[in-house]
Design an enzyme around this catalytic site. Structure first.
Site, short mmCIF file in Angstrom:
data_model
loop_
_atom_site.label_atom_id
_atom_site.label_comp_id
_atom_site.label_asym_id
_atom_site.label_seq_id
_atom_site.Cartn_x
_atom_site.Cartn_y
_atom_site.Cartn_z
N GLU A 1 47.05 26.85 31.59
CA GLU A 1 48.24 27.69 31.56
C GLU A 1 48.72 28.05 32.97
O GLU A 1 47.93 28.19 33.90
CB GLU A 1 47.95 28.94 30.74
CG GLU A 1 47.70 28.56 29.30
CD GLU A 1 47.37 29.73 28.38
OE1 GLU A 1 47.81 29.69 27.23
OE2 GLU A 1 46.67 30.65 28.81
N CYS B 1 51.60 31.94 39.01
CA CYS B 1 50.13 32.03 38.92
C CYS B 1 49.62 30.68 38.42
O CYS B 1 49.94 30.25 37.31
CB CYS B 1 49.80 33.15 37.94
SG CYS B 1 48.04 33.37 37.72
N CYS C 1 36.19 27.46 33.31
CA CYS C 1 35.54 27.89 34.53
C CYS C 1 34.05 27.94 34.25
O CYS C 1 33.63 28.36 33.17
CB CYS C 1 36.03 29.26 34.96
SG CYS C 1 35.31 29.80 36.54
N CYS D 1 31.94 34.92 34.45
CA CYS D 1 32.13 36.37 34.60
C CYS D 1 32.30 36.94 33.19
O CYS D 1 33.04 36.38 32.37
CB CYS D 1 33.34 36.69 35.46
SG CYS D 1 33.21 35.94 37.09
N CYS E 1 35.90 37.89 31.48
CA CYS E 1 37.00 36.96 31.68
C CYS E 1 37.06 35.95 30.53
O CYS E 1 36.07 35.30 30.21
CB CYS E 1 36.81 36.22 33.00
SG CYS E 1 37.98 34.88 33.25
N LEU F 1 36.02 41.44 43.45
CA LEU F 1 34.83 42.23 43.74
C LEU F 1 34.25 42.83 42.45
O LEU F 1 33.13 42.54 42.08
CB LEU F 1 35.22 43.33 44.73
CG LEU F 1 34.15 43.78 45.70
CD1 LEU F 1 33.50 42.62 46.43
CD2 LEU F 1 34.78 44.74 46.72
N ASN G 1 42.30 43.55 30.83
CA ASN G 1 43.14 43.05 29.74
C ASN G 1 42.24 42.55 28.63
O ASN G 1 41.49 41.60 28.82
CB ASN G 1 44.04 41.91 30.23
CG ASN G 1 45.11 42.44 31.16
OD1 ASN G 1 45.83 43.37 30.83
ND2 ASN G 1 45.20 41.86 32.34
N CYS H 1 46.36 38.84 33.43
CA CYS H 1 45.14 38.40 34.11
C CYS H 1 43.99 38.31 33.14
O CYS H 1 43.72 39.26 32.40
CB CYS H 1 44.66 39.44 35.12
SG CYS H 1 45.73 39.69 36.46
N1 SAH Z 1 38.50 32.55 39.53
C1 SAH Z 1 39.23 33.31 40.44
C2 SAH Z 1 40.70 33.41 40.14
C3 SAH Z 1 41.15 33.60 38.71
S1 SAH Z 1 41.16 35.13 37.91
C4 SAH Z 1 38.64 34.68 40.59
O1 SAH Z 1 37.80 35.05 39.81
O2 SAH Z 1 39.01 35.37 41.56
C5 SAH Z 1 42.30 36.25 38.68
C6 SAH Z 1 41.77 37.69 38.60
O3 SAH Z 1 41.78 38.21 37.26
C7 SAH Z 1 40.34 37.80 39.10
O4 SAH Z 1 40.18 38.92 39.92
C8 SAH Z 1 39.60 37.98 37.80
O5 SAH Z 1 38.34 38.55 38.00
C9 SAH Z 1 40.55 38.86 37.02
N2 SAH Z 1 40.26 38.92 35.57
C10 SAH Z 1 39.53 38.05 34.83
N3 SAH Z 1 39.49 38.47 33.54
C11 SAH Z 1 40.20 39.61 33.48
C12 SAH Z 1 40.55 40.50 32.40
N4 SAH Z 1 40.18 40.26 31.14
N5 SAH Z 1 41.31 41.57 32.70
C13 SAH Z 1 41.74 41.78 33.96
N6 SAH Z 1 41.46 40.98 34.99
C14 SAH Z 1 40.69 39.90 34.76
FE1 SF4 Z 2 35.95 32.03 36.59
FE2 SF4 Z 2 37.09 34.04 35.28
FE3 SF4 Z 2 35.04 34.50 36.93
FE4 SF4 Z 2 37.43 33.82 37.95
S1 SF4 Z 2 36.96 35.68 36.78
S2 SF4 Z 2 35.41 33.00 38.53
S3 SF4 Z 2 38.14 32.39 36.32
S4 SF4 Z 2 34.94 33.30 35.03
#
Ligand code: SAH
Ligand code: SF4
Length: 363
Positions: A92, A105, A112, A116, A119, A220, A296, A339
């Protein structure tokens, strides 16, 4: 031989391709301009290029972005495209219009591998890295789509690598795509207007600094190693002290004089007064701004968004220590474009999705 997709090349790559085929390398500049600046797909349009070369190109090459499966427009003007990247996979891309800029974006991987916990992309597992043409193709497509829009002010002024995937885990392809974004014959974006967001792959941060230092955002999300090990498991490999040192090294070459720390606000998990105080200690000495992202939600996430008063309290504590803090507005959540909600369609190769279901079923 299948045609070569010219969207896979940055300018030096295209010059080398032309040289290999007995053509003058300076043609690369002209073709880059046609492809990216004018959004051409058809070599016939490239009127300042000799007909013989145009015909030769049509024989052996193509300009092929990913195919758009669906387009959704949110009530707030955010747009989301689902792109078909083959074999049942989709990624997306999201366009976010604001009064003074338009931000695209961009995704870097199908899924991935970094897991995390908060996410949605991470929950889906990993299939593969996107090719250069699939990364830059997102900008190519969005530009074309938006140019056709009757509200002609919807131009892309900023790119953030914050879609699906960890950009620094697809290093070479992402750097080539970044080079095309910055190239004056292509999109001509300044390094300040292109941001790579990383979960903290320390060696790759050093490589990015040397290869293509664009603006840097670091996810972070936790102020101490114990909590970050849990939320962002790559922290076990590159803990906070090493990450902070890498940020300082990055700043020696960064186009902005600060790093942006992203911090997802999870109710009762990382949003207390003590967490804020700890965070201030952790980042001490690193020139930075904070971007607080209200979590989110997505199905079965197991997390809740922090209460608004707790987000404000957290923000105020950081601001009292003289930091610039923004709280990200949730955009496009009615079309799941906010996000961490990007899900696309991932044929998981790591079997993560299965593993989680199995663990849940066993629990
Ligand atoms: N993989 C990269 C970039 C993609 S995510 C990273 O982790 O930085 C872009 C941002 O959205 C990151 O800071 C990620 O941690 C955050 N993010 C992921 N899941 C989220 C969620 N459910 N709600 C809000 N932010 C989220
Ligand atoms: Fe991967 Fe999501 Fe972690 Fe970013 S926040 S490194 S997209 S698992």
């Amino acid at each position: 031989m299948p045609p070569v997709n010219l969207l896979d090349f940055d300018q030096p790559g295209l010059a080398a391709f032309f040289a290999e085929h007995g053509e003058k390398p300076f043609r690369a500049k002209q073709v880059m301009r046609w492809m990216h600046h004018f959004g051409a797909r058809d070599f016939g349009q490239m009127t300042d290029i000799a007909r013989s070369l145009r015909e030769k190109l049509a024989q052996m090459a193509e300009i092929r972005p990913p195919e758009v499966k669906t387009e959704q427009v949110s009530e707030d003007g955010t747009r989301k495209w689902l792109l078909d990247v083959g074999t049942g996979n989709g990624v997306e891309t999201v366009f976010i219009p604001e009064h003074d800029r338009g931000t695209l974006c961009v995704s870097s991987q199908v899924g991935c591998a970094l897991e995390c916990t908060f996410c949605s992309t991470g929950r889906q597992g990993f299939n593969r890295n996107l090719q250069v043409s699939e990364v830059i193709g997102q900008l190519w497509l969005a530009n074309r789509k938006l140019a056709r829009d009757p509200e002609g002010d919807r131009v892309i002024s900023n790119v953030v690598m914050m879609g699906m995937g960890e950009p620094l885990a697809n290093f070479d392809n992402v750097v080539t795509a970044l080079n095309i974004m910055l190239d004056d014959t292509a999109y001509g974006l300044s390094r300040r207007r292109v941001t790579v967001s990383t979960s903290g792959l320390v060696p790759a941060m050093d490589r990015l600094r040397d290869a293509c230092p664009v603006a840097l955002a670091v996810s972070l999300h936790a102020p101490n190693d114990a909590l970050r090990d849990e939320l962002v498991p790559i922290n076990k490999k590159y803990p906070l002290a090493e990450l902070m040192a890498a940020c300082l090294r990055y700043l020696e070459k960064a186009p902005r004089d600060f790093v942006t720390f992203e911090y997802v606000m999870l109710d009762g998990v990382n949003d207390s007064v003590e967490h804020a105080k700890q965070l201030l200690r952790t980042v001490r000495g690193v020139p930075c701004k904070f971007n607080l992202i209200p979590f989110n939600p997505f199905p079965n996430s197991g997390y809740r968004t922090s209460r608004p008063e707790n987000i404000r309290r957290f923000r105020d504590l950081l601001m009292q220590a003289d930091h610039v803090v923004t709280t990200r507005k949730t955009r496009g959540d009615d079309i799941d474009a906010a996000c961490g909600q990007l899900a696309g369609k991932v044929e998981d190769k790591t079997r993560r999705a299965n593993r989680i279901t199995t663990i849940r079923a066993a629990a």
